[in-house]
Design an enzyme around this catalytic site. Structure first.
Site, PDB file in Angstrom:
ATOM      1  N   LYS A  38       0.843  -1.199   0.000  1.00 30.77           N
ATOM      2  CA  LYS A  38       0.000   0.000   0.000  1.00 30.77           C
ATOM      3  C   LYS A  38       0.881   1.254   0.000  1.00 30.77           C
ATOM      4  CE  LYS A  38      -0.415   0.026   5.044  1.00 30.77           C
ATOM      5  NZ  LYS A  38      -1.324  -0.042   6.203  1.00 30.77           N
ATOM      6  N   TYR A 264      12.316  31.890   4.032  1.00 31.68           N
ATOM      7  CA  TYR A 264      11.035  32.501   4.357  1.00 31.68           C
ATOM      8  C   TYR A 264      10.946  32.883   5.835  1.00 31.68           C
ATOM      9  CZ  TYR A 264       9.003  31.183  -0.161  1.00 31.68           C
ATOM     10  OH  TYR A 264       8.714  31.073  -1.493  1.00 31.68           O
TER      11      TYR A 264
END
Length: 369
Positions: A38, A264
């Site tokens: 998965k 940032y």
């Protein structure tokens, strides 16, 4: 391996082979092996992994969602596939693609039987999920009589297996609870067999269950993280080989004067004249913002370089002031030597999370066998 020139995820099939055979060595010869593929095979490449495991003789695959199984079928995978968390609307697709659903609720059982009958199916394999203490999905003991009545009343489906999931098999301080789950599962299974008059397979163990609870291997085991090189403890990690290596490259190096900010929100300010390297990987690639502010790190020329400032969407900046490096040098985020769980622990998370978060935009390269 040649040095990389961009961000890539190398997937080593030789390591996968090693892990598969190591885990198989823990089993009795007749015990079947289900490989959990998965979440893009834990962030790697579900098709490449499944194809290789087919060549090794794996007995079953498991995915979480129906569409993951469709992808494997489209790629030519013919080994049985268990879908662990299907929804009622997936019933037709499950049948169309020969995918076997986990049936975990009365609603899903009713809906899937109705679709299978409408489609003229006979003995379509389903897997009955019991909740033995994880309290996530599954039937309780009180539901067994109703389940077996519905199964006995139709020829459209049959219970191929009954299964459950251990909550803390990697934690030996929880041995009493795991033993309780094992005994509870045995009780549920005996009741199911008695009321249904059938003998479906039983499976309970995940990777740590395989390693720690041989008495609970039953007819089949399920391994996910172990196949990808992690055993949930240092001792077992040493017996396994991580299959994934996340690598990148230094795009640019800046000399930043003392007192200047980087990135940032001006989240990092230099305390001296420092060399800052920019690397093309960011939170859009799965390297979470939590690794910013020196929580996370990479390796450049075998030296640890801490992430400074905030992780950007497409890049990180790392401090290389005391590292002999240049633009174009290879960067290791994690590999078989510098393991993903070490990076994950720096941010108080686990290897599963960092692996499965890896973006599909990262180029995958298959190496090994």
């Amino acid at each position: 391996m040649p040095k990389v020139q961009e961000t890539v995820l190398e997937i080593n099939l030789s390591a996968l082979t090693h892990n598969y055979h190591y885990l198989k060595s823990k089993l009795q010869p007749e015990t079947k092996f289900l490989a959990v593929v998965k979440a893009f095979a834990y962030g790697s490449d579900s098709v490449a992994i499944a194809k290789h495991l087919e060549t090794l003789g794996v007995d079953y695959f498991a995915v979480a969602y129906t569409q993951e199984g469709v992808v494997l079928r489209d790629a030519g995978i013919r080994t049985p596939i268990l879908v662990l968390h299907p929804q009622s609307l997936n019933a037709d697709t499950l049948i169309d693609r020969c995918l076997e659903p986990s049936i975990y609720s009365a609603r899903l059982l009713k809906d899937f039987i109705a679709t299978a009958e409408k489609r003229g199916q006979t003995n379509y394999p389903v897997h009955i999920k019991f909740n033995t203490g994880l309290n996530r999905l599954g039937f309780g003991e009180q539901d067994i009589a109703g389940i077996t009545e519905q199964l006995s009343a139709t020829k459209a489906v049959q219970a191929k297996s009954i299964f459950s999931h251990l909550a803390a098999s990697e934690d030996l301080t929880e041995n009493d609870f795991t033993a309780l789950q094992i005994n509870r599962f045995k009780t549920f299974a005996e009741t199911f067999k008695r009321l249904s008059g059938t003998t479906p397979w039983m499976h309970l163990c995940n990777t740590s269950g395989i390693i720690n609870y041989s008495e609970a291997h039953f007819n089949m085991v399920r391994s996910g993280i172990g196949l990808y090189g992690f055993g949930n403890c240092d001792e077992e990690d040493a017996n396994l080989q991580p299959i994934a290596s996340l690598k990148s490259v230094i795009s640019q190096i800046h000399e930043v004067e003392k007192g200047h900010s980087v990135g940032y929100n001006r989240a990092f300010t230099t305390s001296r004249k420092e060399c800052i390297a920019t690397i093309p990987i960011g939170h859009a690639d799965g390297l979470s913002r939590i690794y910013g502010q020196k929580k996370g790190f990479v390796y450049i020329n075998d030296q640890k370089a801490f992430i400074v400032g905030n992780v950007c969407m497409d890049m990180i900046m790392v401090n290389v002031t005391d590292i002999n490096c240049q633009e174009g040098d290879e960067v290791i985020v994690f590999d078989a030597k510098y393991k993903a769980n070490t990076l994950a622990e720096s941010a108080a998370t686990i290897s599963y999370e960092i692996l499965t978060a890896l973006s599909q935009r990262i180029k995958r390269i298959i190496v090994g066998e």
